[in-house]
Design a protein around this motif. Structure first.
Motif, short mmCIF file in Angstrom:
data_model
loop_
_atom_site.label_atom_id
_atom_site.label_comp_id
_atom_site.label_asym_id
_atom_site.label_seq_id
_atom_site.Cartn_x
_atom_site.Cartn_y
_atom_site.Cartn_z
N GLN A 96 39.30 29.19 42.75
CA GLN A 96 38.53 29.85 41.70
C GLN A 96 37.79 31.07 42.24
O GLN A 96 37.75 32.12 41.59
CB GLN A 96 37.51 28.86 41.11
N VAL A 97 37.22 30.92 43.42
CA VAL A 97 36.53 32.06 44.03
C VAL A 97 37.51 33.17 44.36
O VAL A 97 37.21 34.36 44.19
CB VAL A 97 35.74 31.61 45.28
N GLU A 98 38.70 32.80 44.80
CA GLU A 98 39.73 33.82 45.06
C GLU A 98 40.09 34.56 43.78
O GLU A 98 40.35 35.79 43.82
CB GLU A 98 40.96 33.17 45.67
N ALA A 99 40.09 33.85 42.67
CA ALA A 99 40.35 34.53 41.40
C ALA A 99 39.24 35.53 41.08
O ALA A 99 39.50 36.62 40.56
CB ALA A 99 40.48 33.50 40.28
N TYR A 123 38.35 38.89 56.06
CA TYR A 123 38.70 40.18 55.49
C TYR A 123 40.20 40.30 55.21
O TYR A 123 40.61 40.82 54.17
CB TYR A 123 38.26 41.31 56.41
N ALA A 124 41.04 39.79 56.12
CA ALA A 124 42.49 39.92 55.92
C ALA A 124 42.92 39.23 54.62
O ALA A 124 43.71 39.78 53.85
CB ALA A 124 43.23 39.32 57.12
N ARG A 125 42.39 38.03 54.40
CA ARG A 125 42.76 37.30 53.18
C ARG A 125 42.18 37.98 51.93
O ARG A 125 42.87 38.12 50.92
CB ARG A 125 42.23 35.85 53.27
N ILE A 126 40.93 38.42 52.00
CA ILE A 126 40.31 39.08 50.85
C ILE A 126 41.05 40.36 50.50
O ILE A 126 41.31 40.66 49.32
CB ILE A 126 38.83 39.38 51.15
N ALA A 127 41.40 41.16 51.52
CA ALA A 127 42.13 42.41 51.28
C ALA A 127 43.53 42.15 50.74
O ALA A 127 44.07 42.96 49.98
CB ALA A 127 42.20 43.22 52.57
N GLU A 128 44.13 41.02 51.11
CA GLU A 128 45.43 40.65 50.57
C GLU A 128 45.32 40.35 49.08
O GLU A 128 46.18 40.74 48.28
CB GLU A 128 45.96 39.42 51.31
N LEU A 129 44.23 39.66 48.71
CA LEU A 129 44.00 39.33 47.30
C LEU A 129 43.67 40.57 46.48
O LEU A 129 44.05 40.67 45.32
CB LEU A 129 42.86 38.32 47.18
N ASN A 130 42.94 41.50 47.10
CA ASN A 130 42.46 42.68 46.37
C ASN A 130 42.36 43.85 47.35
O ASN A 130 41.33 44.03 48.01
CB ASN A 130 41.10 42.38 45.75
N GLY A 202 36.89 55.69 45.27
CA GLY A 202 37.05 56.51 44.08
C GLY A 202 37.93 57.72 44.33
O GLY A 202 38.56 58.23 43.41
N ILE A 203 37.97 58.17 45.57
CA ILE A 203 38.78 59.34 45.92
C ILE A 203 40.19 58.97 46.33
O ILE A 203 41.17 59.58 45.91
CB ILE A 203 38.10 60.13 47.06
N THR A 204 40.30 57.89 47.15
CA THR A 204 41.60 57.53 47.74
C THR A 204 42.23 56.28 47.14
O THR A 204 43.41 56.03 47.36
CB THR A 204 41.45 57.31 49.25
N GLY A 205 41.42 55.47 46.43
CA GLY A 205 41.92 54.21 45.92
C GLY A 205 41.93 53.09 46.94
O GLY A 205 42.34 51.97 46.65
N ARG A 206 41.45 53.39 48.15
CA ARG A 206 41.51 52.42 49.25
C ARG A 206 40.16 51.73 49.44
O ARG A 206 39.12 52.37 49.48
CB ARG A 206 41.92 53.15 50.54
N GLY A 207 40.20 50.41 49.55
CA GLY A 207 39.00 49.65 49.87
C GLY A 207 38.67 49.76 51.34
O GLY A 207 39.10 50.68 52.03
#
Length: 395
Positions: A96-99, A123-130, A202-207
């Protein structure tokens, strides 16, 4: 096209972070204070808490003060947020938190290094999700090095970083600041990093990822005296009399008057002597103001003790010298200058109200205020699931 100022003023202001969703997985002060600033700026901040008891700060009472179902301190640092209760060790609830992560813009945490990874939310997992997520973490000492797993706590950091050796007089023991200055500074630094990554996104689209350690924040707070030390200034030595800065000459310090205390900042000792009518100070050679600062401060102290704060303030203010009375809070809140700041707000929980501080930030000339108190544990689960489409994300 001419702008109608009256029309502009009548438009409901849109806060800078309106539309940004922040998941706040942090506890106590540093991480929550960062998320609080983002909430003040308009972000939707969802505080993800343990089902069993929530943020430990809920029960951390100061002077026995409670407000609603939690400590007053908890409400001070978590006002204007929502609460989402979840057991991150339970696979279904972590899903649920991943959602939520998929719908979020920012994740804030202050777990010790390695804990988020063990929970499956590194971070690796979070960045994979989003991939657009901004991942922000506060630690005690950073992710590497021999202190990596030590407990990161404000007083301990003040002690380790050298901060406590700068305050107090020479014959006193190391003296810490009486406020959680390291926690709050780390939270502010983390917020700066988050905002910068949101601009880049906002400029590059990259987190991206931003990390701040309490030790880094404490070192940065000391950048002025530490830079002097690093460039041959020698080990700083506290003054024996009225110490307020390890490198500044007299009269810098706080002094007793006949009925209170005054703070004197940077000013020529001879000018001070002329203004307050002390011939010895007026004649003291300028090349001795640092080397003989203890003797000068002792002379200033003896002289100022003969008159009231009001008397000396009138003379020093008229001369344009840098002086201020030392006020306690009961005196401060009655001062016209303080009232003009509009720094206090009232937050509300049901029928209860509590006074606390407002955000120090103004946007478009408007003080940021939010009357909503901290949430009850888990009160937002159903609403947040519906608003962010958690069920659909898991389907």
């Amino acid at each position: 096209m001419e702008l109608n100022e009256g029309a502009i003023a009548s438009v409901e202001p849109v806060l800078p972070l309106d539309g940004i969703v922040v998941l706040d997985l942090s506890q106590f002060l540093a991480g929550p204070s960062c998320a609080l600033r983002l909430a003040d700026l308009g972000a939707k901040v969802i505080k993800v808490e343990r089902r069993a008891g929530g943020d430990t700060g809920r029960s951390l009472e100061l002077a026995g003060q409670r407000f609603g179902d939690a400590s007053a301190l908890f409400h001070t640092i978590n006002r204007n947020k929502e609460s989402y209760a979840a057991d991150l060790k339970d696979p279904a609830e972590r899903a649920q938190v991943e959602a939520l992560v998929r719908r979020a813009d920012v994740v804030v945490h202050n777990f010790r290094p390695g804990v988020m990874e063990r929970l499956g939310l590194g971070y690796a997992r979070i960045a994979e999700l989003n991939p657009r997520i901004v991942y922000a973490g506060v630690s005690g000492y950073g992710d590497t090095g021999p202190w990596r797993d030590r407990p990161g706590q404000d007083l301990l950091i003040q002690a380790l970083s050298g901060m406590a050796t700068l305050s107090g007089d020479r014959d006193q023991p190391p003296t810490p600041a009486a406020l959680a200055v390291v926690d709050m500074t780390a939270g502010a630094q983390l917020a700066i990093g988050i905002l910068s990554l949101l601009v880049r996104r906002g400029i590059t689209g990259r987190g991206g990822r931003v990390d701040v350690s309490l030790l880094d924040a404490a070192v940065d707070l000391q950048f002025e005296p530490l830079t002097v030390f690093l460039n041959g200034g020698g080990t700083p030595e506290r003054g024996a009399v009225r110490n307020a800065n390890v490198y500044l000459p007299a009269p810098y310090g706080i002094y007793d008057t006949a009925d209170g205390h005054l703070a004197l900042a940077m000013m020529p000792v001879n000018v001070l002597g002329d203004v307050i009518g002390n011939a010895r100070l007026a004649a003291w050679p300028a090349d001795q103001w640092l080397r003989e600062r203890d003797a000068i401060k002792a002379e200033i102290g003896r002289h100022l003790a003969t008159g009231t704060s009001e008397h000396w303030l009138a003379l020093l203010d008229a001369a344009g010298l840098w002086v201020a009375p030392v006020l306690d809070w009961s005196a401060l809140i009655e001062q016209p200058g303080f009232k003009a700041l509009d720094a206090i707000q009232t937050i509300r929980s049901g029928d209860e109200t509590m006074r606390t501080t407002s955000s120090p930030i103004r946007i478009d000339g408007n003080r940021l205020k939010a009357p909503r108190a901290a949430p009850r544990l888990g009160e937002g689960n159903e609403r947040i699931d519906a608003e962010l489409g958690v069920a659909e994300m898991q389907a």
